[in-house]
Scaffold this motif. Structure first.
Motif, PDB file in Angstrom:
ATOM      1  N   ILE A 159       0.729  -0.830   0.302  1.00 55.69           N
ATOM      2  CA  ILE A 159       0.143   0.178  -0.045  1.00 55.69           C
ATOM      3  C   ILE A 159       1.002   1.238  -0.335  1.00 55.69           C
ATOM      4  O   ILE A 159       1.696   1.650   0.750  1.00 55.69           O
ATOM      5  N   GLY A 160       0.370   2.089  -0.905  1.00 57.54           N
ATOM      6  CA  GLY A 160       1.368   3.244  -0.994  1.00 57.54           C
ATOM      7  C   GLY A 160       0.660   4.685  -2.058  1.00 57.54           C
ATOM      8  O   GLY A 160       0.267   3.692  -2.710  1.00 57.54           O
ATOM      9  N   PHE A 161       0.992   5.616  -1.550  1.00 62.14           N
ATOM     10  CA  PHE A 161      -0.172   6.407  -2.571  1.00 62.14           C
ATOM     11  C   PHE A 161       1.242   8.041  -3.305  1.00 62.14           C
ATOM     12  O   PHE A 161       0.628   8.363  -3.473  1.00 62.14           O
ATOM     13  N   GLY A 162       2.604   7.525  -3.282  1.00 68.07           N
ATOM     14  CA  GLY A 162       3.592   8.016  -4.268  1.00 68.07           C
ATOM     15  C   GLY A 162       3.927   8.867  -3.643  1.00 68.07           C
ATOM     16  O   GLY A 162       3.315   9.652  -2.398  1.00 68.07           O
ATOM     17  N   SER A 163       3.378  10.281  -4.274  1.00 66.51           N
ATOM     18  CA  SER A 163       3.375  11.655  -4.293  1.00 66.51           C
ATOM     19  C   SER A 163       2.441  12.621  -4.487  1.00 66.51           C
ATOM     20  O   SER A 163       2.284  13.745  -4.854  1.00 66.51           O
TER      21      SER A 163
ATOM     22  N   VAL B  97       2.634  -4.265   3.081  1.00 67.14           N
ATOM     23  CA  VAL B  97       4.052  -3.555   3.154  1.00 67.14           C
ATOM     24  C   VAL B  97       3.271  -2.014   2.904  1.00 67.14           C
ATOM     25  O   VAL B  97       2.884  -1.683   2.040  1.00 67.14           O
ATOM     26  N   LEU B  98       3.852  -0.948   3.621  1.00 67.25           N
ATOM     27  CA  LEU B  98       3.536   0.053   3.907  1.00 67.25           C
ATOM     28  C   LEU B  98       4.736   1.408   3.381  1.00 67.25           C
ATOM     29  O   LEU B  98       5.608   0.882   4.414  1.00 67.25           O
TER      30      LEU B  98
ATOM     31  N   GLY C  38       2.416  10.017   2.320  1.00 69.17           N
ATOM     32  CA  GLY C  38       1.367  10.153   2.214  1.00 69.17           C
ATOM     33  C   GLY C  38       0.241   9.341   3.444  1.00 69.17           C
ATOM     34  O   GLY C  38      -0.744   9.589   3.837  1.00 69.17           O
ATOM     35  N   MET C  39       1.682   8.934   4.362  1.00 68.61           N
ATOM     36  CA  MET C  39       1.655   8.380   5.307  1.00 68.61           C
ATOM     37  C   MET C  39       2.288   7.913   6.168  1.00 68.61           C
ATOM     38  O   MET C  39       3.979   8.528   6.108  1.00 68.61           O
TER      39      MET C  39
ATOM     40  N   PHE D 132       4.945  -3.620   7.613  1.00 75.96           N
ATOM     41  CA  PHE D 132       6.096  -3.364   7.724  1.00 75.96           C
ATOM     42  C   PHE D 132       5.841  -1.952   6.783  1.00 75.96           C
ATOM     43  O   PHE D 132       5.250  -1.632   6.090  1.00 75.96           O
ATOM     44  N   ILE D 133       6.620  -1.730   7.377  1.00 72.53           N
ATOM     45  CA  ILE D 133       7.051   0.387   6.870  1.00 72.53           C
ATOM     46  C   ILE D 133       8.035   0.499   6.479  1.00 72.53           C
ATOM     47  O   ILE D 133       9.256   0.417   6.459  1.00 72.53           O
TER      48      ILE D 133
END
Length: 417
Positions: free
Chosen positions: A255-259, A285-286, A292-293, A304-305
């Motif tokens: 899970i990731g929201f980039g820019s 995995v964040l 964004g997080m 896991f971040i």
């Protein structure tokens, strides 16, 4: 020498580095112009770098930048692009100077001055967008893609409108620069995008025909060779902690929201994501990206971040990928052959979200404004059904079989001939 004009974030720049490497492998010298904070990134791959003044992360964090990234309908896109004119006026000279001495200019549509610089130096100009933008009746322009469909004529018109929106964001700043340097506007000063359909002035799109089939009504010299993927830097290695996490359990959800993440909501978003993963019994995995997080004080053992990792390495090791729907991140997820869950905020992200769902390789997209623990966990469970996983695997195989960068490089070299 071939000059490539890139704009945007790291993910926007990556395909042009890949193209540059393919051109150099074919015996050409490449100069890549990108924002100055990407100097190490570009030079790390051995390409000549030409700095464009500014830091895109600072632009993105500004009020106008945030409005542009979160524009969720065509009118907002138009208005936000107009507001960004002041931010791109100062970089036109850098783009122009990057083209001096080149034999050909390859440009992102956000750097339309590349067309006029090529005309000034009497060399070929090649439009290289990361999405289909040549008018067709087969499907709407991407900023209209998630709206009601009204037929082929409406589809074609939507592309013409999008062309004009992109041109309106560029035209006044190009004219302003040109008049300052040369005393008058460029010769034949008009929308360049509609002219990019001849052998010496083609359009080459970094996209796969398995994602958007090539329309029959496109001109001959509009090319869809496949994505331009950048392989990992040779010296990149995952941390021991990340490797240990991946090895001690089932494949996690990325899970990731980039820019496009909102720093003001980072903690709230992180809590939401962790709760959704817990609800559907999945590890995660964040990626914190541009805030964004957030790294919380207490992180469950099954989370896991990390700040970032190359998608080409990370995504094939995931069970599914949840992201904002940027063109590059979407392409990386499709290439990896894993299901996608897209949480769009603005611009073309809604189109990629709908397309992933239409292709049967992911869940229905969830607009960022409507994201909840309940609908995210339901979307993850849907994406992990066997039918979706099988379709994602099959599409990934097709995309990996393409040689988009090599084909695109050969088309460019033929323009030089």
């Amino acid at each position: 020498m071939i000059t490539i004009l890139s704009t945007g974030s790291r993910g926007d720049t990556q395909p042009y580095i890949a193209l540059g490497l393919a051109l150099e492998k074919a015996g050409q010298h490449v100069r890549l112009a990108a924002f100055e904070n990407y100097a190490d990134f570009v030079q790390g791959y051995g390409l000549e770098f030409y700095p464009i003044k500014g830091d895109i992360s600072v632009v993105a964090a500004s009020m106008n930048g945030r409005e542009a990234m979160q524009a969720d309908n065509p009118l907002k896109v138009f208005l936000s692009f107009n507001k960004l004119k002041s931010l791109i006026a100062d970089i036109q000279k850098d783009f122009f100077n990057a083209c001096a001495g080149a034999d050909c200019v390859v440009y992102h549509p956000g750097a339309a001055i590349g067309y006029f610089a090529a005309q000034h130096f009497n060399i070929p100009a090649i439009l290289a967008p990361p999405f289909p933008m040549t008018p067709t009746g087969d499907f709407p322009a991407l900023i209209f893609y998630d709206m009601p469909r009204l037929g082929r004529g409406s589809n074609f018109l939507s592309h013409k409108i999008f062309e004009q929106i992109m041109w309106s964001a560029n035209s006044s700043v190009i004219k302003q620069f040109w008049k300052k340097e040369f005393g008058e506007a460029p010769a034949n000063f008009s929308n360049p995008f509609k002219k990019q359909n001849t052998r010496k002035q083609p359009a080459i799109i970094s996209c796969s025909r398995h994602v958007f089939p090539r329309p029959q009504d496109w001109p001959e010299h509009v090319h869809l060779p496949g994505y331009w993927f950048l392989d990992d830097a040779a010296d990149w290695e995952p941390s021991k902690e990340l490797q240990d996490f991946l090895q001690k359990g089932e494949a996690p959800i990325y899970i990731g929201f980039g820019s496009v993440g909102d720093p003001a909501q980072a903690v709230q978003t992180t809590d939401l994501v962790i709760d959704a993963l817990k609800r559907c019994s999945q590890r995660g995995v964040l990626a914190t990206g541009w805030s964004g997080m957030s790294k919380l004080e207490r992180i469950p053992d099954d989370i896991f971040i990390l700040e970032s990792a190359p998608h080409s390495w990370l995504f094939p090791r995931m069970a599914a990928v949840v992201h904002h729907g940027g063109a590059g991140t979407t392409a990386a997820g499709l290439r990896a052959g894993v299901p996608g869950i897209i949480i769009p905020s603005g611009n073309d992200q809604f189109a990629w979200g709908r397309r992933v769902y239409e292709l049967g390789v992911g869940s229905k997209p969830i607009p960022r404004k409507k994201l909840t623990v309940e609908n995210l966990s339901a979307a993850i469970q849907f994406a992990l059904t066997q039918e979706i996983k099988d379709a994602a695997t099959a599409l990934g195989l097709k995309i990996r079989s393409e040689n988009g960068t090599e084909v695109a490089a050969q088309i460019i070299i033929e323009c030089l001939g």
